[in-house]
Motif scaffolding. Structure first.
Motif, mmCIF file in Angstrom:
data_model
loop_
_atom_site.group_PDB
_atom_site.id
_atom_site.type_symbol
_atom_site.label_atom_id
_atom_site.label_comp_id
_atom_site.label_asym_id
_atom_site.label_seq_id
_atom_site.Cartn_x
_atom_site.Cartn_y
_atom_site.Cartn_z
ATOM 1 N N VAL A 1 -9.839 7.537 -6.261
ATOM 2 C CA VAL A 1 -8.513 7.766 -5.687
ATOM 3 C C VAL A 1 -8.604 8.811 -4.578
ATOM 4 C CG1 VAL A 1 -6.181 8.608 -6.150
ATOM 5 C CG2 VAL A 1 -7.311 7.093 -7.794
ATOM 6 N N ASN A 2 -9.316 9.884 -4.818
ATOM 7 C CA ASN A 2 -9.471 10.930 -3.806
ATOM 8 C C ASN A 2 -10.127 10.385 -2.538
ATOM 9 O OD1 ASN A 2 -8.341 12.815 -5.540
ATOM 10 N ND2 ASN A 2 -10.324 13.513 -6.338
ATOM 11 N N ASP A 3 -11.126 9.513 -2.701
ATOM 12 C CA ASP A 3 -11.822 8.945 -1.545
ATOM 13 C C ASP A 3 -10.904 8.063 -0.697
ATOM 14 O OD1 ASP A 3 -14.095 10.205 -2.405
ATOM 15 O OD2 ASP A 3 -14.981 8.414 -3.339
ATOM 16 N N SER A 4 -9.857 7.499 -1.306
ATOM 17 C CA SER A 4 -8.948 6.595 -0.585
ATOM 18 C C SER A 4 -7.844 7.329 0.161
ATOM 19 C CB SER A 4 -8.305 5.606 -1.569
ATOM 20 O OG SER A 4 -9.275 4.848 -2.240
ATOM 21 N N LYS A 5 -7.627 8.580 -0.158
ATOM 22 C CA LYS A 5 -6.478 9.301 0.404
ATOM 23 C C LYS A 5 -6.507 9.452 1.923
ATOM 24 C CE LYS A 5 -5.439 11.724 -3.919
ATOM 25 N NZ LYS A 5 -5.437 13.021 -4.642
ATOM 26 N N PRO A 6 -7.670 9.752 2.561
ATOM 27 C CA PRO A 6 -7.673 9.870 4.026
ATOM 28 C C PRO A 6 -7.183 8.608 4.726
ATOM 29 C CG PRO A 6 -9.675 10.835 3.125
ATOM 30 C CD PRO A 6 -8.980 10.143 1.987
ATOM 31 N N ALA A 7 -7.574 7.434 4.213
ATOM 32 C CA ALA A 7 -7.141 6.170 4.833
ATOM 33 C C ALA A 7 -5.636 5.973 4.685
ATOM 34 C CB ALA A 7 -7.896 4.998 4.208
ATOM 35 N N LEU A 8 -5.072 6.425 3.567
ATOM 36 C CA LEU A 8 -3.622 6.315 3.370
ATOM 37 C C LEU A 8 -2.880 7.224 4.347
ATOM 38 C CD1 LEU A 8 -3.267 6.258 -0.534
ATOM 39 C CD2 LEU A 8 -3.476 4.329 1.034
ATOM 40 N N LEU A 9 -3.369 8.429 4.508
ATOM 41 C CA LEU A 9 -2.740 9.362 5.454
ATOM 42 C C LEU A 9 -2.786 8.802 6.875
ATOM 43 C CD1 LEU A 9 -4.218 12.711 4.070
ATOM 44 C CD2 LEU A 9 -1.810 12.033 4.003
ATOM 45 N N GLU A 10 -3.865 8.120 7.196
ATOM 46 C CA GLU A 10 -4.045 7.590 8.547
ATOM 47 C C GLU A 10 -3.014 6.523 8.887
ATOM 48 O OE1 GLU A 10 -7.665 5.440 10.936
ATOM 49 O OE2 GLU A 10 -8.173 7.086 9.574
ATOM 50 N N ILE A 11 -2.552 5.761 7.906
ATOM 51 C CA ILE A 11 -1.557 4.709 8.183
ATOM 52 C C ILE A 11 -0.126 5.191 7.932
ATOM 53 C CG2 ILE A 11 -3.172 2.832 7.758
ATOM 54 C CD1 ILE A 11 -1.891 2.423 5.005
ATOM 55 N N GLY A 12 0.046 6.491 7.733
ATOM 56 C CA GLY A 12 1.390 7.058 7.665
ATOM 57 C C GLY A 12 1.976 7.187 6.284
ATOM 58 N N ILE A 13 1.151 7.135 5.249
ATOM 59 C CA ILE A 13 1.638 7.326 3.879
ATOM 60 C C ILE A 13 1.567 8.808 3.533
ATOM 61 C CG2 ILE A 13 1.171 6.853 1.440
ATOM 62 C CD1 ILE A 13 0.149 4.105 2.288
ATOM 63 N N ASN B 1 0.687 2.275 -11.969
ATOM 64 C CA ASN B 1 -0.195 1.788 -13.040
ATOM 65 C C ASN B 1 -1.625 2.296 -12.872
ATOM 66 O OD1 ASN B 1 1.750 0.232 -14.504
ATOM 67 N ND2 ASN B 1 1.661 -1.293 -12.875
ATOM 68 N N GLY B 2 -1.753 3.557 -12.514
ATOM 69 C CA GLY B 2 -3.074 4.181 -12.424
ATOM 70 C C GLY B 2 -3.961 3.573 -11.363
ATOM 71 N N SER B 3 -4.789 2.635 -11.750
ATOM 72 C CA SER B 3 -5.796 2.070 -10.847
ATOM 73 C C SER B 3 -5.196 1.277 -9.691
ATOM 74 C CB SER B 3 -6.763 1.183 -11.637
ATOM 75 O OG SER B 3 -6.049 0.120 -12.274
ATOM 76 N N ASN B 4 -3.934 0.850 -9.807
ATOM 77 C CA ASN B 4 -3.305 0.043 -8.754
ATOM 78 C C ASN B 4 -2.543 0.879 -7.731
ATOM 79 O OD1 ASN B 4 -4.145 -2.447 -9.849
ATOM 80 N ND2 ASN B 4 -2.444 -2.436 -11.297
ATOM 81 N N GLN B 5 -2.470 2.185 -7.922
ATOM 82 C CA GLN B 5 -1.583 3.004 -7.099
ATOM 83 C C GLN B 5 -1.932 2.950 -5.616
ATOM 84 O OE1 GLN B 5 -2.187 7.333 -7.802
ATOM 85 N NE2 GLN B 5 -3.824 6.714 -9.184
ATOM 86 N N ILE B 6 -3.214 2.955 -5.267
ATOM 87 C CA ILE B 6 -3.624 2.922 -3.861
ATOM 88 C C ILE B 6 -3.244 1.589 -3.228
ATOM 89 C CG2 ILE B 6 -5.574 3.062 -2.283
ATOM 90 C CD1 ILE B 6 -4.903 5.699 -3.686
ATOM 91 N N GLU B 7 -3.531 0.508 -3.934
ATOM 92 C CA GLU B 7 -3.218 -0.833 -3.426
ATOM 93 C C GLU B 7 -1.712 -1.011 -3.252
ATOM 94 O OE1 GLU B 7 -4.782 -5.358 -4.365
ATOM 95 O OE2 GLU B 7 -4.543 -3.950 -6.018
ATOM 96 N N TYR B 8 -0.923 -0.545 -4.218
ATOM 97 C CA TYR B 8 0.527 -0.661 -4.121
ATOM 98 C C TYR B 8 1.064 0.129 -2.938
ATOM 99 C CZ TYR B 8 0.790 -2.694 -8.858
ATOM 100 O OH TYR B 8 0.661 -3.512 -9.958
ATOM 101 N N ALA B 9 0.576 1.357 -2.776
ATOM 102 C CA ALA B 9 1.067 2.195 -1.676
ATOM 103 C C ALA B 9 0.804 1.531 -0.333
ATOM 104 C CB ALA B 9 0.403 3.565 -1.736
#
Length: 594
Positions: free
Chosen positions: A463-475, A434-442
């Protein structure tokens, strides 16, 4: 003469036949139902598919277990049913041991609160009570004034296959004491599964009998001789079992609440077996025994009986709650059990219809091989409503929106056409971010024990700014080039034949004039008459701009996105090394768990 040797064991059955012989009986006066326990902590060792399991449910009143097939959901319900069983002679087999290894005993522990007062008297098991510290959710052998009273029941089955039940506490010198079947019966725990015909008879150990025990019945206990089965059957059929009316009326109302009409219910003997015993005194609708009803109706009626037991507390176990029910009845049942039950309910489900009726805190996920359950953050509540199917998977591909979901569906179609394993077989499900919720859902899916991949654009800074933190937790992340969307790559990387296929699809939806006009409005310069055959950068840009125009976006639907996926996958050979080809390859590799 036909008779039953079991009659002497059932005062209530004798009383039934007294009514048939016109013996005057006193009215029933309802009695207060004692507290019925709830489970705080459950431990399981070496039982069926669970080698080691422990979960603290706390003060949770509603537990919905989800997970892939053979993950252990049903085993958890069966373990609860066994450790709190009112039977003394449960049957176990070598195959009930984890991996069939009988050298390691089966051990099941249930720590219970809201206990029946009769069980925690000193003359019973009062010396073995333990204390729950609410502030830490920890159970202690030594009890303090601020603690909640806990009783821990343990079932042990060794290689001799003889079950033994104990109340345990390491504080006392005698660390355990056996608990009798009659005392375990006070927990009133029954499992609704595929084998529930017995729930409609009045024999001991069945929920109807337990419900009847909640009524104060006064009667003489003189023996009665049954002269002939058919004579008795005729009299029973013609007799109103007035002493059972209060129980039957409760079940009728409870069943009506759950959506099933049993207003013509009566009690009489089932002709299934000619012998007379308590197990043959069953619920009927007119002359038809309830055991002949459909699976869904039988399960609802069984649940109706047990919700009456649990009105003042108790534990209700329902395996695959949606079995035999239409979606609306499954939803209504789940909603009713959650909102109206005062006891504790454990259910398992594979149904999206059931899940959308629940909150995130109601849902507990078991993953095969794990020793406890995963819980869900409240941040996933909207995702439960919009993507309930994703929660039944092992691996979640969170897609930015419906276009990306459609592309993944097209990719799955392509994989199947090439003989590759489909996403369902591999335990993968697509979820709409749902666009804006994608980071939170992942993040929330990852924290709930799922393997997660995010498929998204790269044209939103947040969204781009959040990607490093997602990679760090194994997403894993499969995304577009910086500041670009998937539509950019479609119209940059597809060969012209692929773009013409997209245009033809759009024309089939909207008409050639509509499509032509929308592209012309975005074109710089004189618009070519033969525009559909003009493979130029200007034409590609105009088509892209027309396709993403707000309120007239071409592909912001899952079915449209699936067409994008189909066309893109069909042209991968001509896109080798281009970004769109790399995106599809990365997605396919993650699906394969490569």
């Amino acid at each position: 003469m036909l008779y039953s040797s079991n009659l002497k064991h059932s005062v209530h059955l004798i009383w039934l036949f007294r009514c048939v012989r016109n013996v005057t009986c006193k009215a029933i006066t309802p009695t207060r139902i004692d507290n019925m326990a709830k489970i705080h902590t459950l431990k399981i060792s070496n039982f069926k598919g669970l080698e080691k399991f422990e979960h603290v449910f706390g003060m949770t009143d509603f537990v919905c277990l989800i997970g892939r097939g053979d993950s252990g959901k049903t085993t958890i319900l069966e373990a609860i049913s066994a450790v709190l069983s009112p039977n003394w002679n449960l049957t176990f087999y070598d195959t009930d041991f984890f991996n069939g290894n009988i050298a390691n005993p089966i051990e099941i522990e249930a720590s219970l609160y809201d206990l029946p007062a009769t069980l925690i008297q000193e003359s019973k098991y009062g010396l073995f009570i333990r204390g729950l510290d609410i502030s830490t959710n920890l159970i202690h052998d030594d009890i303090e004034d601020s603690h909640v009273t806990i009783l821990t029941i343990k079932l042990i089955v060794d290689k001799n296959l003889e079950p033994k039940w104990f109340v345990i506490n390491d504080r006392v010198s005698q660390q355990s004491i056996e608990i009798r079947a009659s005392d375990r019966a006070s927990f009133n725990v029954f499992l609704v599964s595929d084998y529930i015909d017995r729930h409609f008879s009045w024999s001991k150990g069945n929920p109807l009998y337990s419900l009847l025990k909640g009524e104060d019945i006064s009667s003489d206990k003189t023996n009665i001789i049954i002269d002939a089965f058919r004579e008795a059957k005729e009299k029973i059929d013609a007799t109103s079992f007035s002493h059972l009316d209060s129980v039957i009326d409760k079940i009728k109302i409870s069943a009506q609440t759950l959506g099933v009409d049993i207003s013509n219910t009566n009690t009489t003997i089932d002709f299934k077996d000619i012998s007379i015993k308590d197990g043959r005194i069953c619920l009927h609708e007119n002359t038809v025994p309830f055991r002949q009803k459909g699976k869904g109706s039988k399960r609802l009626i069984s649940i109706a009986i047990q919700t009456e037991l649990a009105k003042e507390g108790g534990i209700l176990l329902i395996d695959e709650i949606e079995q035999g029910l239409e979606p609306d009845r499954a939803q209504h049942l789940a909603r009713t059990l959650k909102t109206q039950n005062k006891g504790q309910v454990f259910i398992t489900t594979h149904s999206r219809d059931v899940l959308v009726e629940l909150t995130a805190k109601d849902i507990f996920r078991i993953k095969k091989g794990n020793s406890n359950l995963f819980t869900f953050e409240s941040s996933l509540q909207a995702c439960i409503r919009s993507n309930p199917e994703a929660f039944f998977s092992d691996r979640v591909l969170v897609c930015e929106g419906p276009t990306e979901i459609g592309i993944c569906r097209g990719l799955n179609n392509f994989r199947i056409s090439k003989g590759k394993l489909n996403v369902s077989f591999l335990g993968v499900r697509f979820a709409n971010g749902n666009g804006s919720n994608q980071i939170e859902y992942a993040k929330a899916f990852k924290e709930s024990g799922y393997e997660v991949c995010l498929f998204c654009d790269s044209d939103v800074a947040a969204v781009n700014d959040s990607k490093p933190a997602l990679l760090e937790i194994g997403i894993n992340i499969v995304d577009c080039e910086l500041n670009k969307s998937i539509e950019n790559h479609l119209f940059e990387d597809l060969p012209w034949n692929g773009i013409k296929s997209l245009l033809e699809y759009r024309i089939s939806e909207k008409g050639e004039e509509n499509v032509s006009d929308s592209i012309k409005s975005k074109y710089s310069g004189i618009f070519p008459t033969d525009w559909i055959n003009q493979d130029t950068d200007l034409m590609r840009k105009a088509i892209y701009d027309a396709s993403v125009t707000k309120k007239n976006e071409w592909f912001k639907r899952t079915d449209h996105g699936e067409k994008l996926g189909d066309i893109s996958c069909a042209n991968t050979e001509e896109m080798k090394g281009k970004k769109l080809d790399l995106i599809l390859s990365k997605l396919s590799n993650w699906i394969d768990n490569a």
